[in-house]
Motif scaffolding. Structure first.
Motif, PDB file in Angstrom:
ATOM      1  N   UNK B 200       0.790  -1.231   0.000  1.00 17.80           N
ATOM      2  CA  UNK B 200       0.000   0.000   0.000  1.00 17.80           C
ATOM      3  C   UNK B 200       0.824   1.283   0.000  1.00 17.80           C
ATOM      4  N   UNK B 201       2.132   1.193   0.178  1.00 16.61           N
ATOM      5  CA  UNK B 201       2.934   2.425   0.224  1.00 16.61           C
ATOM      6  C   UNK B 201       4.410   2.082   0.093  1.00 16.61           C
ATOM      7  N   UNK B 202       5.212   3.117  -0.002  1.00 16.37           N
ATOM      8  CA  UNK B 202       6.662   2.942   0.010  1.00 16.37           C
ATOM      9  C   UNK B 202       7.243   3.774   1.144  1.00 16.37           C
ATOM     10  N   UNK B 203       8.017   3.096   2.013  1.00 16.50           N
ATOM     11  CA  UNK B 203       8.616   3.783   3.160  1.00 16.50           C
ATOM     12  C   UNK B 203      10.050   4.164   2.813  1.00 16.50           C
ATOM     13  N   UNK B 204      10.332   5.454   2.854  1.00 18.42           N
ATOM     14  CA  UNK B 204      11.668   5.937   2.522  1.00 18.42           C
ATOM     15  C   UNK B 204      12.332   6.422   3.804  1.00 18.42           C
ATOM     16  N   UNK B 205      13.405   5.753   4.174  1.00 20.49           N
ATOM     17  CA  UNK B 205      14.103   6.110   5.402  1.00 20.49           C
ATOM     18  C   UNK B 205      14.762   7.476   5.263  1.00 20.49           C
ATOM     19  N   UNK B 206      14.581   8.306   6.281  1.00 18.00           N
ATOM     20  CA  UNK B 206      15.240   9.619   6.277  1.00 18.00           C
ATOM     21  C   UNK B 206      16.242   9.714   7.431  1.00 18.00           C
ATOM     22  N   UNK B 207      16.702   8.534   7.895  1.00 18.28           N
ATOM     23  CA  UNK B 207      17.657   8.491   8.992  1.00 18.28           C
ATOM     24  C   UNK B 207      16.947   8.196  10.287  1.00 18.28           C
ATOM     25  N   UNK B 208      16.636   6.929  10.551  1.00 18.07           N
ATOM     26  CA  UNK B 208      15.760   6.695  11.690  1.00 18.07           C
ATOM     27  C   UNK B 208      15.686   5.223  12.106  1.00 18.07           C
ATOM     28  N   UNK B 209      14.843   4.997  13.082  1.00 16.66           N
ATOM     29  CA  UNK B 209      14.509   3.650  13.542  1.00 16.66           C
ATOM     30  C   UNK B 209      12.994   3.526  13.517  1.00 16.66           C
TER      31      UNK B 209
END
Lengths: 198, 252
Positions: B200-209
């Motif tokens: 349902x979506x795309x998760x793009x990491x921006x520096x995280x946990x």
């Protein structure tokens, strides 16, 4: 010194016009100032229109100000910028609710959970419960009543300004506010200890 | 005194009617039960709204700036294109292109049970290649590790695959697909390098946990513990910040 509403409008109008002129010349900082000046109220209306959904409110705020930026050359300046903004907010809220998948916050509690929280944590929990119940009652209003009630509450607009924003007559505004406020009172009757007159 | 006061009620409650009219309305309310009831409800409803706080400022300005910058992109794009061409020439002259094309590798560590990578059950550490699925059953767990990127803990009953492993020494993205199940990512790589697709979506990491989960219907949950994850919903981008948790319905 206190300014009357009309005087305040003139001050706001003058400042907004200067900023708008700068924006037309491509001044990004001027646009940021317009954003700072108006975004909090736009966000308040959108946040409670979407039952506390911060992501939806973010969407509406971004959409409204991007649209404002795109059309800034068309603004003739014979009305308040805020009036134009209100119209954009109304359209954004009413359009955004139609058929879009929503990223929903997971902290929304149902009534049962709220009861347990309130019983366990005293006054703070009661205030939180009240907020959630009022927010839920607002969210359950039909969209046209909901947006009218929220514009009235957060923007303190005159009825003819509300009529412009909502695209209806001042009489219809009064009618929607009456229906919206009365529906809230009925939905939240437990918060009012007074007995109703039979 | 037969005319009802609905249309003037809001003005009356605002104190915005002339005194003679206010006196007339007050008198009417005493004698007309219908209008009195409406008056009581409306004034209660207005008072109840005081529980709604004004919203604090959000972080929308950053998003607006990005979009405005994007709208003004053509000249910059041309400039970037020239820079990219020059950089490419230098790289070619240095003749290390072969190294840059080598795929980076995901390493699978077995945490519990016997996860399946490709078609084989794992008992020890192995690599996971492009296109290969990693599956855990109810008893197994695995950890994906990539040098310089971080660790991805894969919970039981999960299924994911490597879409793009990225390349050695480069900042190309490392993309996974989470078909179902749950993963917990601790990312140390620069923003936008680690991407997870869900139905349902795309998760793009921006520096995280963060923790990301997908149920059998394709709905996605995300809980961000630190930093920020940018969710691409297809028709718009939503930033999910630390301390927040969201659910996204499956695509229709």
């Amino acid at each position: 010194m206190h300014l009357t509403r009309v005087e305040t409008e003139h001050v706001t109008m003058g400042a907004d016009h200067e900023l708008l002129e700068a924006c037309r010349g491509g001044d990004r900082e001027a646009f940021r100032q317009i954003f700072e000046r108006h975004s909090s109220r736009v966000r308040s209306v959108a946040l409670h229109f979407f039952d506390g959904d911060a992501a939806a409110a973010d969407d509406v705020v971004q959409g409204v100000f991007l649209k404002l930026h795109a059309r800034i050359a068309q603004f003739r300046g014979d009305s308040l910028l805020s009036t134009w903004l209100h119209r954009l907010v109304v359209n954004a809220c009413l359009d955004d609710r139609r058929g879009r998948r929503r990223l929903r916050p997971l902290d929304a509690l149902d009534d049962t959970t709220l009861g347990a929280v309130a019983a366990g944590q005293g006054e703070a929990a009661e205030a939180e419960q009240r907020l959630r119940r009022v927010r839920a009652a607002v969210a359950s209003l039909p969209p046209k009543l909901r947006i009218a009630v929220l514009l009235r509450h957060f923007e303190d607009l005159a009825y003819d300004e509300m009529a412009q924003a909502l695209g209806c007559s001042p009489g219809t505004v009064a009618s929607r506010l009456n229906r919206g406020h009365a529906a809230l009172a009925r939905a939240l009757s437990e918060f009012d200890p007074r007995e109703r007159v039979p | 005194m037969s005319r009802h006061v609905d249309r003037r009620l809001q003005h009356y409650l605002d104190g915005a009617v002339p005194s003679r009219e206010a006196a007339w309305i007050a008198e009417h309310l005493l004698s007309c039960e219908r209008c009195r009831r409406l008056h009581d409800d409306v004034s209660r409803g207005r008072a109840l709204l005081s529980a709604l706080p004004a919203a604090g400022s959000g972080a929308e300005w950053a998003g607006i700036q990005r979009q405005l910058d994007g709208a003004a992109a053509p000249r910059r794009t041309r400039r970037r294109a020239w820079l990219a061409a020059a950089a490419g020439l230098v790289v070619g002259v240095m003749a290390i292109g072969w190294a840059l094309r080598m795929p980076d590798a995901w390493i699978v560590e077995v945490v519990a049970g016997r996860p399946i990578a490709g078609a084989r059950g794992l008992t020890a550490t192995a690599s996971l290649d492009t296109g290969q699925w990693l599956e855990t059953d109810g008893d197994s767990r695995a950890r994906l590790v990539m040098r310089g990127l971080g660790t991805i803990d894969v919970e039981p009953n999960s299924r994911l695959r490597v879409v793009s492993p990225g390349t050695l020494f480069s900042s190309s993205e490392r993309r996974l697909e989470l078909d179902v199940g749950r993963l917990h990512a601790r990312v140390i790589a620069p923003p936008r390098l680690f991407v997870v697709e869900t139905p349902s979506a795309t998760a793009i990491d921006m520096g995280c946990e963060y923790t990301l989960a997908v149920d059998a219907s394709g709905a996605t949950w995300i809980r961000v513990i630190s930093g920020l994850v940018r969710m691409d919903l297809g028709d718009r981008i939503v930033d999910v910040r630390a301390g927040t948790e969201f659910r996204l319905d499956p695509r229709p």
